[in-house]
Design a protein around this motif. Structure first.
Motif, PDB file in Angstrom:
ATOM      1  N   LEU A 140      10.423  27.180   4.700  1.00  0.00           N
ATOM      2  CA  LEU A 140      10.915  26.119   5.572  1.00  0.00           C
ATOM      3  C   LEU A 140       9.859  25.048   5.782  1.00  0.00           C
ATOM      4  N   GLU A 141       8.648  25.490   6.064  1.00  0.00           N
ATOM      5  CA  GLU A 141       7.558  24.544   6.297  1.00  0.00           C
ATOM      6  C   GLU A 141       7.356  23.645   5.082  1.00  0.00           C
ATOM      7  N   PHE A 142       7.399  24.228   3.894  1.00  0.00           N
ATOM      8  CA  PHE A 142       7.182  23.421   2.692  1.00  0.00           C
ATOM      9  C   PHE A 142       8.346  22.460   2.460  1.00  0.00           C
ATOM     10  N   LEU A 143       9.560  22.877   2.798  1.00  0.00           N
ATOM     11  CA  LEU A 143      10.704  21.964   2.711  1.00  0.00           C
ATOM     12  C   LEU A 143      10.467  20.733   3.588  1.00  0.00           C
ATOM     13  N   PHE A 144       9.962  20.959   4.789  1.00  0.00           N
ATOM     14  CA  PHE A 144       9.685  19.840   5.686  1.00  0.00           C
ATOM     15  C   PHE A 144       8.587  18.947   5.105  1.00  0.00           C
ATOM     16  N   SER A 190      16.021  31.142  11.719  1.00  0.00           N
ATOM     17  CA  SER A 190      15.255  31.161  10.473  1.00  0.00           C
ATOM     18  C   SER A 190      15.723  30.206   9.388  1.00  0.00           C
ATOM     19  N   THR A 191      16.539  29.231   9.710  1.00  0.00           N
ATOM     20  CA  THR A 191      17.028  28.338   8.661  1.00  0.00           C
ATOM     21  C   THR A 191      16.810  26.872   9.019  1.00  0.00           C
ATOM     22  N   PHE A 192      17.122  26.035   8.062  1.00  0.00           N
ATOM     23  CA  PHE A 192      17.058  24.580   8.243  1.00  0.00           C
ATOM     24  C   PHE A 192      17.843  24.129   9.466  1.00  0.00           C
TER      25      PHE A 192
END
Length: 372
Positions: A140-144, A190-192
């Motif tokens: 998730l962090e890397f998606l952001f 735990s999701t977007f």
């Protein structure tokens, strides 16, 4: 941790330390209860019993810090930004992922490699045991990270209203997703859908801080007390009405992440604005805790699991709460040493390869110059 793109602020490392410590206390009390220790029953202990809120602090702090950098630099070179982010998280994350796939070798499928990009979804190898379970946040962090330079560009062009518009949309997605997901609590956790708004709120807090910095510094002590009270009340309300793990579906969680992040954003702004310095020794210790917080976060569950399995519950004085404090201090110290070793051998060599990704242009740069 020193940055090439913004003047070092020890307050940020201290907040990283706080987030990692809250998550540690959350998992420690779960392990201690599992060994037969007394439980924290009062809602006012929610900062510990709902200590997963430390993850919300991490996400909000990330948005705040990167938006500060964007506002300071005026523009971000995308490839260099992503390169730095890979150097920051990939070495330790890949190590944890390899440990997870080694543990689950008998059930491993080639397609499980795709979970490198989605450790928060499905049956990721890292979620199979508590040894590597904390890694769910990294995807998730890397998606952001991947979308942040664009978000920063649009926010600097259009102002805070752009981020507020995204938060309205996230509220809509949260509400609509609730109606069709039977395990909505875990979805929000735990999701977007459940976490992207926290990153956005952190970005918005950075813009507020920049615009009202002088006033915030003047009122910082009072703001800090108020923000701390909000955070405590937030976690107390969660403990009272919809504790994590108690029910798979609760309407309380629809906007919980926004409320949680708003409290932490206020705390971040207040703490960064708070001018009195801590005692030198304490400041060095907490800043070191922030520096090694990534290793601390990813490794603490494995160490707590080992202690629970091979040491168990010990009673040096025969008082449950005092014994818990002693066990917690010992476990925390061991995790600190392990995290320091991990940081120096796995993280630090790669961090030294980072380079500046800002272009030192003023914040009013034209649209075409902001993200490359």
């Amino acid at each position: 941790m020193q940055s090439l793109n913004l003047q070092y602020n020890p307050r940020i490392d201290q907040l990283r330390w706080l987030a990692a410590t809250i998550v540690f206390l959350f998992h420690f009390q779960l392990e201690y209860r599992g060994l037969g220790g007394p439980a924290l029953a009062t809602p006012w202990a929610g900062l510990i019993t709902e200590g997963h809120t430390g993850v919300g602090l991490f996400f909000t702090l990330s948005g705040f810090l990167f938006m500060q950098i964007a506002l300071h630099q005026g523009s971000i070179v995308y490839r260099d930004f992503v390169r730095n982010r890979i150097l920051r998280i990939a070495p330790l994350f890949l190590t944890i992922f390899l440990v997870a796939t080694s543990i689950g070798r008998d059930n491993f499928q080639p397609q499980d490699i795709l979970y490198l990009a989605a450790t928060n979804l499905g049956h990721a190898p890292t979620s199979g045991t508590p040894v590597t379970g904390a890694a769910w946040t990294i995807s998730l962090e890397f998606l952001f990270y991947l979308v942040f330079p664009f978000l920063a560009r649009f926010a600097m062009e259009q102002g805070p209203r752009y981020l507020l518009g995204l938060l309205v949309l996230m509220g809509f997605f949260k509400l609509s997703a609730y109606t069709v997901n039977d395990n909505s609590t875990l979805m929000y956790f735990s999701t977007f859908v459940g976490r992207f708004d926290q990153f956005l709120i952190g970005m918005l807090a950075a813009m507020v801080y920049r615009q009202h910095r002088a006033r915030l510094h003047a009122w910082a002590p009072w703001l800090l007390l108020a923000a701390a009270a909000v955070v405590v009340c937030d976690t107390a309300a969660l403990h009272r009405f919809a504790p994590f793990g108690a029910t798979p579906k609760s309407g309380f969680w629809i906007f919980w992440s926004m409320a949680e992040s708003a409290g932490w954003a206020a705390f971040i702004v207040a703490w960064v604005s708070f001018e009195p310095r801590l005692p030198a020794v304490l400041e060095r210790v907490l800043c070191h805790g922030g520096k090694v917080s990534f290793s601390f976060y990813l490794l603490h569950m494995a160490l707590l699991h080992l202690l629970a399995k091979y040491v168990g519950r010990v009673s040096p004085v025969g008082n449950g709460w005092v014994d818990a404090a002693i066990m917690g201090i010992v476990a925390y110290g061991l995790t600190w040493l392990l995290a320091t070793l991990s940081y120096r051998t796995i993280e630090e060599p790669f961090l030294q390869m980072r380079r500046k990704y800002g272009t030192d242009r003023p914040v009013h740069t034209t649209a075409r110059d902001t993200v490359h």
